[in-house]
Design a protein around this motif. Structure first.
Motif, PDB file in Angstrom:
ATOM      1  N   GLY A 230       8.693  -0.138   9.886  1.00 18.84           N
ATOM      2  CA  GLY A 230       8.431   0.868   8.874  1.00 18.84           C
ATOM      3  C   GLY A 230       9.376   2.052   8.897  1.00 18.84           C
ATOM      4  O   GLY A 230       9.091   3.093   8.294  1.00 18.84           O
TER       5      GLY A 230
ATOM      6  N   PRO B 132       7.661   5.314   1.690  1.00 13.92           N
ATOM      7  CA  PRO B 132       7.519   4.007   2.363  1.00 13.92           C
ATOM      8  C   PRO B 132       8.857   3.568   2.958  1.00 13.92           C
ATOM      9  O   PRO B 132       9.884   3.590   2.272  1.00 13.92           O
ATOM     10  CB  PRO B 132       7.085   3.076   1.225  1.00 13.92           C
ATOM     11  CG  PRO B 132       6.534   3.977   0.162  1.00 13.92           C
ATOM     12  CD  PRO B 132       7.321   5.236   0.265  1.00 13.92           C
ATOM     13  N   GLY B 133       8.866   3.198   4.224  1.00 12.94           N
ATOM     14  CA  GLY B 133      10.082   2.739   4.879  1.00 12.94           C
ATOM     15  C   GLY B 133      10.171   1.237   4.900  1.00 12.94           C
ATOM     16  O   GLY B 133       9.187   0.553   5.161  1.00 12.94           O
ATOM     17  N   THR B 134      11.355   0.707   4.633  1.00 17.26           N
ATOM     18  CA  THR B 134      11.547  -0.745   4.597  1.00 17.26           C
ATOM     19  C   THR B 134      12.279  -1.255   5.830  1.00 17.26           C
ATOM     20  O   THR B 134      12.556  -2.454   5.933  1.00 17.26           O
ATOM     21  CB  THR B 134      12.332  -1.145   3.337  1.00 17.26           C
ATOM     22  OG1 THR B 134      13.618  -0.512   3.361  1.00 17.26           O
ATOM     23  CG2 THR B 134      11.580  -0.738   2.080  1.00 17.26           C
ATOM     24  N   GLY B 135      12.614  -0.364   6.749  1.00 16.62           N
ATOM     25  CA  GLY B 135      13.294  -0.786   7.964  1.00 16.62           C
ATOM     26  C   GLY B 135      12.341  -1.383   8.970  1.00 16.62           C
ATOM     27  O   GLY B 135      11.127  -1.521   8.722  1.00 16.62           O
ATOM     28  N   LYS B 136      12.874  -1.742  10.133  1.00 17.59           N
ATOM     29  CA  LYS B 136      12.065  -2.340  11.183  1.00 17.59           C
ATOM     30  C   LYS B 136      10.965  -1.381  11.619  1.00 17.59           C
ATOM     31  O   LYS B 136      11.202  -0.195  11.808  1.00 17.59           O
ATOM     32  CB  LYS B 136      12.954  -2.695  12.374  1.00 17.59           C
ATOM     33  CG  LYS B 136      12.206  -3.424  13.491  1.00 17.59           C
ATOM     34  CD  LYS B 136      13.152  -3.776  14.624  1.00 17.59           C
ATOM     35  CE  LYS B 136      12.406  -4.498  15.734  1.00 17.59           C
ATOM     36  NZ  LYS B 136      13.313  -4.846  16.861  1.00 17.59           N
TER      37      LYS B 136
ATOM     38  N   ASN C 148       3.692   7.597   6.377  1.00 15.22           N
ATOM     39  CA  ASN C 148       4.459   6.674   7.206  1.00 15.22           C
ATOM     40  C   ASN C 148       4.369   7.159   8.649  1.00 15.22           C
ATOM     41  O   ASN C 148       5.165   7.986   9.085  1.00 15.22           O
ATOM     42  CB  ASN C 148       5.909   6.626   6.729  1.00 15.22           C
ATOM     43  CG  ASN C 148       6.756   5.644   7.537  1.00 15.22           C
ATOM     44  OD1 ASN C 148       6.256   4.941   8.395  1.00 15.22           O
ATOM     45  ND2 ASN C 148       8.050   5.612   7.237  1.00 15.22           N
TER      46      ASN C 148
ATOM     47  N   ASN D  34      16.665   5.911  -3.105  1.00 20.22           N
ATOM     48  CA  ASN D  34      15.854   5.396  -4.218  1.00 20.22           C
ATOM     49  C   ASN D  34      14.742   6.373  -4.570  1.00 20.22           C
ATOM     50  O   ASN D  34      14.429   6.590  -5.747  1.00 20.22           O
ATOM     51  CB  ASN D  34      15.255   4.035  -3.858  1.00 20.22           C
ATOM     52  CG  ASN D  34      16.292   2.929  -3.822  1.00 20.22           C
ATOM     53  OD1 ASN D  34      17.348   3.046  -4.444  1.00 20.22           O
ATOM     54  ND2 ASN D  34      16.010   1.862  -3.076  1.00 20.22           N
ATOM     55  N   TYR D  35      14.143   6.960  -3.531  1.00 21.37           N
ATOM     56  CA  TYR D  35      13.081   7.947  -3.742  1.00 21.37           C
ATOM     57  C   TYR D  35      13.615   9.160  -4.516  1.00 21.37           C
ATOM     58  O   TYR D  35      12.964   9.662  -5.440  1.00 21.37           O
ATOM     59  CB  TYR D  35      12.532   8.380  -2.388  1.00 21.37           C
ATOM     60  CG  TYR D  35      11.554   9.527  -2.425  1.00 21.37           C
ATOM     61  CD1 TYR D  35      10.246   9.345  -2.860  1.00 21.37           C
ATOM     62  CD2 TYR D  35      11.940  10.802  -2.020  1.00 21.37           C
ATOM     63  CE1 TYR D  35       9.345  10.398  -2.893  1.00 21.37           C
ATOM     64  CE2 TYR D  35      11.053  11.861  -2.043  1.00 21.37           C
ATOM     65  CZ  TYR D  35       9.761  11.649  -2.480  1.00 21.37           C
ATOM     66  OH  TYR D  35       8.877  12.704  -2.515  1.00 21.37           O
TER      67      TYR D  35
ATOM     68  N   THR E  22      18.682   3.749   2.020  1.00 17.45           N
ATOM     69  CA  THR E  22      18.378   3.240   0.675  1.00 17.45           C
ATOM     70  C   THR E  22      16.983   3.661   0.225  1.00 17.45           C
ATOM     71  O   THR E  22      16.763   3.930  -0.960  1.00 17.45           O
ATOM     72  CB  THR E  22      18.490   1.710   0.639  1.00 17.45           C
ATOM     73  OG1 THR E  22      17.684   1.148   1.689  1.00 17.45           O
ATOM     74  CG2 THR E  22      19.940   1.271   0.825  1.00 17.45           C
ATOM     75  N   ASP E  23      16.027   3.717   1.165  1.00 17.09           N
ATOM     76  CA  ASP E  23      14.673   4.165   0.813  1.00 17.09           C
ATOM     77  C   ASP E  23      14.696   5.603   0.309  1.00 17.09           C
ATOM     78  O   ASP E  23      14.065   5.928  -0.711  1.00 17.09           O
ATOM     79  CB  ASP E  23      13.753   4.076   2.036  1.00 17.09           C
ATOM     80  CG  ASP E  23      13.622   2.671   2.578  1.00 17.09           C
ATOM     81  OD1 ASP E  23      13.660   1.727   1.760  1.00 17.09           O
ATOM     82  OD2 ASP E  23      13.478   2.522   3.797  1.00 17.09           O
TER      83      ASP E  23
ATOM     84  N   ARG F  67      14.992   4.026   5.814  1.00 21.30           N
ATOM     85  CA  ARG F  67      16.414   3.718   5.680  1.00 21.30           C
ATOM     86  C   ARG F  67      17.043   4.618   4.626  1.00 21.30           C
ATOM     87  O   ARG F  67      16.345   5.221   3.802  1.00 21.30           O
ATOM     88  CB  ARG F  67      16.606   2.255   5.303  1.00 21.30           C
ATOM     89  CG  ARG F  67      15.977   1.279   6.278  1.00 21.30           C
ATOM     90  CD  ARG F  67      15.957  -0.128   5.717  1.00 21.30           C
ATOM     91  NE  ARG F  67      17.295  -0.611   5.407  1.00 21.30           N
ATOM     92  CZ  ARG F  67      17.536  -1.693   4.670  1.00 21.30           C
ATOM     93  NH1 ARG F  67      16.522  -2.382   4.166  1.00 21.30           N
ATOM     94  NH2 ARG F  67      18.775  -2.079   4.437  1.00 21.30           N
TER      95      ARG F  67
END
Length: 437
Positions: free
Chosen positions: A163, A157-161, A130, A172-173, A168-169, A166
């Motif tokens: 990339g 992998p980042g799901t925020g703006k 990333n 979850n990881y 939560t990322d 966050r």
């Protein structure tokens, strides 16, 4: 109304305080289920803090009505964790004082390391870096708590703006078992990729890591990949010290009822050297170096299980030899009996590892994060040495020992490390043989 009903009362059962600096605990598991009865002193649940698991006993006989939190949940001290129905209306406020404590690994680390029965839900065997990873203070705090390096963060992998990573990322990881912890990077065809060598690990007896061994594994990998380690060595002539101890250990034992080992003598010399070179007693926090006010010496100690733990001699520079002997003997004894408390394994600012106990000549220890350095003391061995005397050189039998200092080169440079290590050796070599006990 029956006698049973007259002598039962409903009470809130709160998370007990298990140390002066403990503000929260992680529930490992409940040993009493909802609706199940128990007797006074029965263990209701196990609660983990840093490196120490606590068995929380029932304050009186009764029945567990409901559980407010489940296993692996982190609960602040004083928070209601269950509702109990107790005989004679006994309140559970003193439960923490009855807790027996067993040395274990950090529960927050154990949640991260999947064992042979826990398989990650992620199927990927490689990761994409990333490149736009942004580490916020919250992400940084969580990563430090779980010993996740910035290199590993960049694999998630980042799901925020743009990339960005966050919370939560990251959570979850972690819940997936950190699938990219040892994965290989996906690179362009023109780049270099570490080959998957598929080592033959052989066959044999499978031994699952216990929780403490998993913690040690994570802690060592984190330290080795975070701090650039450099190791310096010196040799010290301990002949005078050895002779003084041999002549005085029986008297010391009779006078103070304490064994006089080499450990308090080593700690004494290290504490003096730290006062001479205070920068060695520091930690790195981002771009800031924290030079510690206190000198708290950790002692790497072997447990009966074969694992290691680091009990801490607090304010070692303020203690005389008698107090140092009392502290080291007490901590080592508790470690061997699995009776160390959480506060007794916290707050070290510098660590000593006596590899000579196991017969090693020297060692290259891994830094006990977040400290700046760690000292290893080798075996004290008799050797023939050339001694320079006024009347000429002579060959004599001397008690020699190697000392090795691993240091974090981000904080400590070679000059500071070498000077500090040499100063420890000087204090050991120039021991006052006329010292009274």
């Amino acid at each position: 109304m029956s006698n049973k009903e007259r002598f039962l009362s409903t009470q809130e059962f709160k998370m007990p305080k298990m140390g002066e600096s403990i503000t929260e605990g992680t529930i490992i598991n409940w040993l009493v289920d909802e609706g199940q009865s128990f007797e006074e002193g029965d263990i209701l649940l196990e609660v983990a803090t840093d490196k120490v698991d606590n068995e929380v006993p029932a304050p009186a006989s009764g029945r567990l009505i409901s559980q407010k939190y489940g296993p692996k949940e982190v609960v602040p001290v004083g928070e209601v964790i269950a509702v109990l129905e107790l005989q004679d209306g006994v309140a559970p406020k003193k439960a923490a004082k009855k807790s027996s404590e067993v040395n274990k690994k950090d529960p927050k680390i154990s949640q991260l390391t999947p064992n042979s029965k826990q398989k990650s839900t992620a199927k990927q065997t490689a990761f994409k870096v990333n490149e736009n990873v942004f580490v916020s203070p919250l992400i940084d705090s969580i990563a430090r708590q779980h010993h996740i390096s910035y290199e590993e963060l960049a694999r998630i992998p980042g799901t925020g703006k743009d990339g960005r990573l966050r919370k939560t990322d990251l959570m979850n990881y972690i819940s997936e078992g950190r699938p990219y912890k040892f994965a290989q990077a996906v690179v362009t065809p023109s780049g270099f990729q570490v080959p998957d060598l598929k080592f033959d690990k052989g066959t044999g007896k499978i031994i699952e890591m216990d929780r403490m061994r998993q913690m040690i594994s994570d802690h060592m990998v984190f330290s080795a990949t975070t701090a650039p380690h450099v190791t310096a060595y010196v040799e010290a002539d301990l002949t005078e010290m050895v002779q003084w101890r041999n002549e005085n250990k029986v008297t010391f034992q009779n006078k103070y009822n304490q064994k006089l080992t080499f450990t308090p003598l080593f700690i004494e010399a290290v504490a003096k050297a730290i006062k001479d070179f205070p920068m060695i007693n520091s930690s790195l926090d981002g771009t800031n170096i924290i030079v510690k006010d206190e000198i708290n010496i950790g002692m790497a100690t072997a447990l009966p299980s074969g694992n290691l733990i680091v009990p801490v001699v607090k304010n070692a520079d303020t203690l005389n030899l008698k107090s140092l002997a009392e502290a080291t003997n007490d901590l080592v004894g508790k470690a061997r009996d699995n009776k160390l408390k959480g506060d007794e394994t916290k707050g070290s600012t510098f660590t000593i590892s006596n590899v000579g106990t196991f017969g090693s000549v020297m060692g290259t220890p891994i830094i006990n994060q977040p400290e700046a350095a760690i000292l290893a003391t080798g075996i004290i061995k008799k050797r023939a040495e050339v001694m320079e005397r006024a009347e000429g050189d002579s060959i004599e039998i001397r008690h020699m020992m190697y000392l090795s200092l691993s240091f974090d080169h981000r904080i400590v440079d070679g000059f500071l490390a070498g000077s500090f290590l040499r100063r420890i050796a000087d204090y050991l070599e120039n021991f006052d043989t006329k010292r009274k006990i």
